[in-house]
Design a protein around this motif. Structure first.
Motif, short mmCIF file in Angstrom:
data_model
loop_
_atom_site.label_atom_id
_atom_site.label_comp_id
_atom_site.label_asym_id
_atom_site.label_seq_id
_atom_site.Cartn_x
_atom_site.Cartn_y
_atom_site.Cartn_z
N ALA A 194 -1.14 0.74 -14.78
CA ALA A 194 -1.81 1.93 -15.32
C ALA A 194 -0.79 2.99 -15.69
CB ALA A 194 -2.81 2.50 -14.31
N ASN A 195 -1.17 3.86 -16.63
CA ASN A 195 -0.33 5.03 -16.95
C ASN A 195 -0.98 6.29 -16.38
OD1 ASN A 195 -2.46 5.25 -18.72
ND2 ASN A 195 -1.21 5.75 -20.51
N ILE B 213 2.85 0.76 -11.39
CA ILE B 213 2.42 -0.55 -10.91
C ILE B 213 2.36 -0.49 -9.39
CG2 ILE B 213 2.99 -3.02 -10.81
CD1 ILE B 213 4.66 -2.51 -13.40
N GLY B 214 1.21 -0.83 -8.82
CA GLY B 214 1.06 -0.85 -7.37
C GLY B 214 0.28 0.31 -6.80
N GLN B 215 0.43 1.50 -7.37
CA GLN B 215 -0.37 2.65 -6.97
C GLN B 215 -0.15 3.78 -7.96
OE1 GLN B 215 0.76 3.98 -3.06
NE2 GLN B 215 2.66 4.91 -3.75
N CYS B 216 -1.10 4.72 -7.98
CA CYS B 216 -1.01 5.89 -8.84
C CYS B 216 -0.55 7.09 -8.02
CB CYS B 216 -2.37 6.19 -9.47
SG CYS B 216 -2.81 5.07 -10.82
N LYS C 96 0.81 -1.22 0.00
CA LYS C 96 0.00 0.00 0.00
C LYS C 96 0.84 1.27 0.00
CE LYS C 96 -4.35 1.82 1.82
NZ LYS C 96 -5.41 1.71 2.85
N GLN C 97 2.13 1.16 0.26
CA GLN C 97 3.02 2.31 0.19
C GLN C 97 4.01 2.18 -0.97
OE1 GLN C 97 2.40 4.82 2.26
NE2 GLN C 97 0.85 3.57 3.29
N ALA C 98 4.07 1.01 -1.58
CA ALA C 98 5.09 0.72 -2.59
C ALA C 98 4.54 0.89 -4.00
CB ALA C 98 5.62 -0.70 -2.40
N GLN C 99 5.45 1.24 -4.92
CA GLN C 99 5.06 1.35 -6.32
C GLN C 99 6.29 1.22 -7.21
OE1 GLN C 99 3.46 5.26 -7.13
NE2 GLN C 99 5.46 6.23 -7.12
N LEU C 100 6.04 0.85 -8.46
CA LEU C 100 7.04 0.86 -9.51
C LEU C 100 6.59 1.84 -10.58
CD1 LEU C 100 7.68 -2.98 -9.98
CD2 LEU C 100 9.09 -1.37 -8.69
N ASN C 101 7.56 2.53 -11.18
CA ASN C 101 7.26 3.48 -12.25
C ASN C 101 8.23 3.23 -13.39
OD1 ASN C 101 7.96 6.90 -12.94
ND2 ASN C 101 6.20 5.78 -13.69
N ILE C 102 7.68 3.09 -14.60
CA ILE C 102 8.48 2.94 -15.81
C ILE C 102 8.20 4.17 -16.67
CG2 ILE C 102 8.97 1.53 -17.83
CD1 ILE C 102 7.28 -0.06 -14.89
#
Length: 278
Positions: free
Chosen positions: A147-148, A234-237, A111-117
């Motif tokens: 999502a983007n 990925i994981g959150q916006c 809930k706090q983590a995310q990946l960004n490409i």
């Protein structure tokens, strides 16, 4: 008399000269030594056989058209087997990691983590996304799988033009797409809880399809997918303004592959199709 070792040849000897000449019996006959003539052959296994005729089909080939299709390879892939987490395709795409851990060869999102490409701000009109996930309790009502989405700008919500979301209340995976030629379209496919689910998203410029395990849904869409400046999350916006939700996910994601092409796939027997024209 018959020629030794054969059944359909015989020799005739001229008495005055003592010379002999070999003759062949007609097809389907053999030389009868006692009758001294060629007779019908009653042994069908010894009759000569004619090989079956083969018809050849000529296919016209256009020399200007390639005979092989280009391979559809991942533009980036995340198998979550490495530390730090990195693109496992041959493209060496940069992945910005904020708190995602590799646990038992899967990506753990808390809930706090995310990946960004950030590389993929423009997606075009052909794409395939494949991954699997295992959800846990504690996430937002709608949770970001792929999502983007982006930060809100000038009061606009930071909705993505391509989204795969988890809707925990109704136990559905929600697929959304917004193109330059169509309004936002949404399809929802139910998923079983507390188990690994395989997810596939495809868009070929005409049809947008979402699939969870063996269940899928399709809608008609046209045009290029709208661009989003911040790439893929990925994981959150990013938070959609003050007090907004990041649509944060809690669970595992694994074996994620993103293609800027459409993979061939066998149709599913359980297909829901939206036949309304765009």
């Amino acid at each position: 008399k018959s020629v030794p070792g054969t059944r359909n040849q015989f020799t005739v000897q001229v008495v005055t000269t003592g010379q002999s000449k070999v003759f062949d019996c007609a097809n389907g006959t053999v030389f009868d030594q006692q009758a001294c003539v060629c007779v019908n052959d009653m042994d069908y296994t010894m009759r000569p056989t004619v090989p079956p005729m083969r018809r050849t089909t000529r296919i016209s080939v256009d020399p200007l058209v390639p005979t092989t299709r280009p391979l559809c390879r991942p533009s980036f892939a995340l198998d979550f087997n490495s530390k730090p987490i990195a693109d496992s395709s041959n493209m060496q795409v940069y992945v910005r990691n904020e708190g995602v851990e590799s646990v038992v060869d899967a990506g753990q999102f808390n809930k706090q983590a995310q990946l960004n490409i950030p590389m993929f701000s423009w997606l075009g009109h052909k794409m395939t996304v494949k991954f699997r996930f295992f959800e846990w309790d504690g996430g937002d009502r709608e949770q970001t799988l792929f999502a983007n989405c982006q930060h809100s700008i000038a009061g606009r919500r930071g909705m993505g033009s391509i989204e795969v979301m988890l809707r925990s209340a109704t136990k559905e995976v929600v697929f959304r797409i917004k193109t330059k030629g169509s309004e936002m379209r949404e399809i929802a496919v139910p998923y079983p809880t507390k188990s690994w689910k395989n997810v596939t998203l495809t868009y070929d410029g005409k049809y947008f399809k979402g699939k969870v395990n063996d269940r899928e849904a399709t809608v008609q869409v046209r045009g290029n997918i709208e661009s989003r400046s911040e790439g893929i999350y990925i994981g959150q916006c990013p938070r959609n303004g003050p007090g907004g939700s990041k649509r944060a996910y809690v669970g595992y994601i694994d074996d994620l592959k993103f293609y800027k092409c459409v993979l061939p796939e066998v149709p599913s027997p359980e297909l829901f199709v939206d036949r309304n024209p765009v």
